[in-house]
Scaffold this motif. Structure first.
Motif, PDB file in Angstrom:
ATOM      1  N   VAL A 426       0.842  -1.200   0.000  1.00 53.69           N
ATOM      2  CA  VAL A 426       0.000   0.000   0.000  1.00 53.69           C
ATOM      3  C   VAL A 426       0.876   1.248   0.000  1.00 53.69           C
ATOM      4  O   VAL A 426       1.895   1.293   0.682  1.00 53.69           O
ATOM      5  CB  VAL A 426      -0.917   0.051   1.251  1.00 53.69           C
ATOM      6  N   VAL A 427       0.445   2.256  -0.741  1.00 49.29           N
ATOM      7  CA  VAL A 427       1.051   3.587  -0.678  1.00 49.29           C
ATOM      8  C   VAL A 427      -0.035   4.579  -0.271  1.00 49.29           C
ATOM      9  O   VAL A 427      -1.114   4.595  -0.855  1.00 49.29           O
ATOM     10  CB  VAL A 427       1.664   4.001  -2.032  1.00 49.29           C
ATOM     11  N   VAL A 428       0.267   5.382   0.750  1.00 44.89           N
ATOM     12  CA  VAL A 428      -0.661   6.416   1.204  1.00 44.89           C
ATOM     13  C   VAL A 428      -0.037   7.782   0.917  1.00 44.89           C
ATOM     14  O   VAL A 428       1.090   8.057   1.340  1.00 44.89           O
ATOM     15  CB  VAL A 428      -0.958   6.295   2.717  1.00 44.89           C
ATOM     16  N   ILE A 429      -0.755   8.623   0.188  1.00 47.15           N
ATOM     17  CA  ILE A 429      -0.284   9.979  -0.111  1.00 47.15           C
ATOM     18  C   ILE A 429      -1.151  10.968   0.654  1.00 47.15           C
ATOM     19  O   ILE A 429      -2.361  11.056   0.420  1.00 47.15           O
ATOM     20  CB  ILE A 429      -0.364  10.292  -1.618  1.00 47.15           C
ATOM     21  N   ASP A 430      -0.549  11.728   1.563  1.00 45.56           N
ATOM     22  CA  ASP A 430      -1.274  12.752   2.310  1.00 45.56           C
ATOM     23  C   ASP A 430      -1.061  14.121   1.652  1.00 45.56           C
ATOM     24  O   ASP A 430      -0.149  14.294   0.847  1.00 45.56           O
ATOM     25  CB  ASP A 430      -0.778  12.780   3.754  1.00 45.56           C
ATOM     26  N   GLU A 431      -1.905  15.088   2.009  1.00 44.84           N
ATOM     27  CA  GLU A 431      -1.837  16.450   1.457  1.00 44.84           C
ATOM     28  C   GLU A 431      -1.766  16.401  -0.074  1.00 44.84           C
ATOM     29  O   GLU A 431      -0.991  17.117  -0.719  1.00 44.84           O
ATOM     30  CB  GLU A 431      -0.620  17.213   2.018  1.00 44.84           C
TER      31      GLU A 431
END
Length: 746
Positions: A426-431
């Protein structure tokens, strides 16, 4: 021939004279400007101007214009200058042992000159192998001397040639650094290659080109103008421009020397050479068109991947949630559970919402659930400050997207890509609102289709500085699973920042108290119509009132909508610097045009540079000037210490344009960051930049205290102006069409 001051000179038109003599003194400045004393016999003159590679002891031949300086008297302004050998043996030894050629000390220089005499230059240039015959020099020493001599002599030659095009030595060094040893060949082939160099835009390149004989309607000139117009459009967030806009802006840029027909011919030429794409009179730079298509294709591919769901229903999810620490003392709202369920069961998912609605709680819960299922996950954000906040909020390691992908310092490409993907589930990108189309493509290139992508962000914040409107386009396509969180949780007693932000978002002008009337409320209004008075009030706040309230200098950030015009960044930073970091004998400083860099100054990196530091320094990184060192050979170097880097980062003179003072910075530059205290300037003089999403973004940067400095009228104008500056993008339509076509095909 005429004899002026005992030197051999030739009168010429436009007051030009030829000067031949020995250089006895060189005063060189960081800007590249130099004052050179040239002597013959008992008389001397001063040459002034840009003179790279000129050292004491040389004899030179210069073409110069006689001038009279009000303070310094008679001088000669250099038009052209070239080396003409050395005056004597001692001069040659002095030059060889100077800092220009590291590794050649006085004794080594003397040994070489004793063997070759005044032919030393010719030997070093044309037959350096003869150095092996010099007594006392080891083979390794000779190898080192040959390498150093070749590098420096070639460098100086190229710089001297570039200066003849009308560049300053500093600009020439920047060109050499950017284009390398083939710089001259590239410029001779197409002088507008200069526009590829940071800090040299079309106007400067065009000025140099016209002086070099390029015709006003030259196809090369028109092509360069069209490409420049499209490149400038990227800075406004556009992925393309309509053909009429390209034509109008290009003709304007070329000051009417060409017409729409010339531009249309240029568009055809550039399209045939694949530099641009013309689709139904939408004109793209080829790389940006390819980026949008790549993103749409890869997102579609991931959405269509048939993988197993992690949870079959909400009951199974709730059972796991009871077992993790993150939610033990929290009752999740229905929307938060929906967000978790959607994110965990989709290949691509979006979680959006404003401040205080629980995005951080959901992200923390996601990380805990990934660990529970033994899933490898990666957390990232577009900026270092956003990544740091994400790491602190989740307790898990987070990095910038650039550092996650490992930008290569040599090629300025990423280590992780399609041929070398990231190792994760999984990759989580914030902002994610800050992410432009090119950066998004880069992270998608580094992912495999079976991986999960979770995109978190506030769609109502300002969009990315670069091209595209990624988060909004993905949401508006309707093809990516998306959950919007809208219930406010983060609101302690007296914390009015979040409700004020939501009022602004919904078009309601907040009723803000003055600091005296605040009664514990932490979002207040400081009023002044007069710009100078308002500046004084801001300085008093940061130097007196806020420190008394417990805020340190680094806790406070002044935000403003624009760069100039009285209350912009360029006008606020100098008085703030004078108040917070005044001059001192103990603080070295250096002037760079209209600004002064001083040890202790807070500065911001304003462009990505993969070559600096251990793993690059990126747009928005903030540090402090730790030292300023002046070296006789290399000039003045500024060293900046960034919080997350072990060693300070070096900025030589040609790199100074990459940093700016940031006691005050634009709201755009603050995205992804939070500060204990924000002073947000909103004044009627900034009319064109008073916008709802901008003031909303500014207010939401504050954690403990938000002070809006300006007028109630400016606040009303900003809240009322919900007109978003539209961006020319096609990602949403591309994604709709691709997903629909894929669905029909299956």
């Amino acid at each position: 021939m005429v004899d002026i001051l005992g030197l051999k000179m030739t009168a010429d038109q436009d007051n030009l004279v030829e000067i031949i003599g020995e250089v006895t003194r060189v005063n060189r400045f960081d800007s590249g400007y130099a004052i050179v004393t040239v002597k013959k016999g008992n008389t001397s003159v001063k040459l002034v101007g840009d003179m790279p590679g000129i050292s004491e002891g040389m004899t030179i031949k210069a073409l110069a214009e006689k001038t009279v300086h009000q303070k310094y008297g008679e001088q000669f302004k250099v038009r052209d200058i070239e080396e003409n050998g050395f005056a004597n043996i001692d001069s040659l030894i002095k030059y060889l042992s100077s800092n220009t050629f590291s590794g050649i000390g006085v004794s080594t220089a003397r040994s070489i000159v004793q063997v070759f005499g005044m032919e030393t230059f010719d030997i070093l240039d044309n037959d350096p192998e003869r150095l092996y015959d010099v007594p006392g020099l080891s083979d390794s020493k000779v190898d080192s001397i040959i390498q150093c001599w070749t590098e420096n002599r070639e460098f100086n030659r190229i710089i001297a040639e570039l200066v003849k095009y009308g560049m300053t030595p500093m600009m020439a060094k920047k060109v050499y650094k950017s284009l390398g040893e083939s710089a001259l060949d590239m410029i001779r082939e197409n002088i507008y290659t200069l526009t590829q160099v940071s800090g040299i835009g079309f106007l400067k390149a065009d000025e140099i080109a016209l002086k070099s004989g390029v015709k006003l309607d030259s196809p090369q000139r028109v092509d360069a103008a069209v490409l420049y117009v499209l490149d400038q459009a990227l800075s406004s967030g556009h992925c393309y421009l309509p053909l009429p806009d390209v034509s109008e802006q290009s003709v304007g840029l070329l000051k009417g020397n060409v017409n729409a027909t010339h531009v249309m011919e240029s568009v055809r030429r550039l399209a045939s050479s694949s530099q641009i794409v013309n689709e139904n009179h939408k004109i793209f730079l080829s790389g940006i068109r390819e980026a949008e298509k790549n993103v749409a294709s890869m997102i579609t591919d991931m959405l269509c991947y048939k993988g197993d769901a992690i949870y079959k229903d909400l009951a199974a999810l709730r059972k796991d949630l009871k077992q993790i620490d993150v939610t033990k003392d929290i009752v999740l709202a229905e929307k938060q559970e929906e967000a978790l369920f959607t994110a965990l069961n989709s290949r691509v998912a979006i979680i959006t919402g404003g401040p205080g609605v629980g995005k951080t709680t959901v992200t923390k819960a996601l990380c805990a659930l990934f660990e529970r299922h033994n899933m490898d996950f990666l957390l990232c954000a577009p900026t270092g400050r956003a990544a740091k906040r994400l790491s602190e909020a989740t307790g898990s390691e987070a990095s910038t997207i650039h550092r996650l992908l490992k930008g290569d310092s040599t090629s300025q490409k990423f280590t992780y890509h399609q041929g070398n993907p990231l190792w994760a589930d999984v990759v989580v990108i914030d902002e994610s609102s800050m992410m432009d189309i090119r950066l998004f493509r880069s992270i998608l290139f580094a992912m495999e289709r079976h991986m999960r992508l979770i995109i978190v962000g506030d769609k109502d914040q300002l969009p990315s500085v670069g091209p595209g409107n990624v988060l909004r386009d993905l949401i508006s396509s309707g093809k990516v699973p998306c959950v919007k969180l809208d219930q406010i949780f983060r609101q302690s007693k007296g914390n009015t920042i979040i409700p004020v932000a939501h009022d602004i978002l919904h078009g309601v002008v907040p009723d803000l108290p003055t600091p005296i009337e605040s009664k514990g409320r932490n979002c207040v209004l400081v009023v002044s119509e007069d710009q100078a008075t308002l500046t004084d009030m801001i300085i008093k706040l940061v130097t007196q009132s806020l420190p008394k309230a417990g805020f340190k200098n680094e806790d406070i950030q002044i935000l403003t909508p624009m760069r100039g015009r009285g209350l912009g960044v360029e006008d606020l930073n100098p008085p703030l610097q004078a108040a917070l970091n005044p001059p001192s004998d103990k603080k070295p400083e250096i002037q760079d045009r209209n600004r002064i860099f001083r040890v202790g100054d807070r500065v911001m990196q304003i462009k990505n540079n993969y070559k600096k530091g251990d793993a690059g320094v990126f747009n928005g990184d903030i540090g402090y000037i730790s030292s300023i060192i002046n070296d006789e050979k290399d000039g003045t170097t500024i060293w900046v210490k960034y919080p997350d880097m072990e060693s300070p980062v070096e900025y030589s003179r040609e790199d100074w344009d990459e940093i700016m003072h940031c006691l005050a910075c634009t709201v755009h530059k603050s995205q992804g960051a939070e500060y204990p205290c924000v002073i947000l300037v909103q004044h009627p003089s900034q009319y064109n930049m008073l916008q709802r999403n901008l003031i909303y973004t500014g207010v939401t940067r504050a954690k403990k205290l938000c002070i809006i400095a300006g007028t109630k009228k400016a606040l009303e104008i900003a809240v009322a102006n919900d007109r978003e500056i539209s961006r020319n993008t096609t990602l949403s339509d591309l994604l709709k069409n691709l997903v629909d076509d894929t669905s029909r095909a299956s």
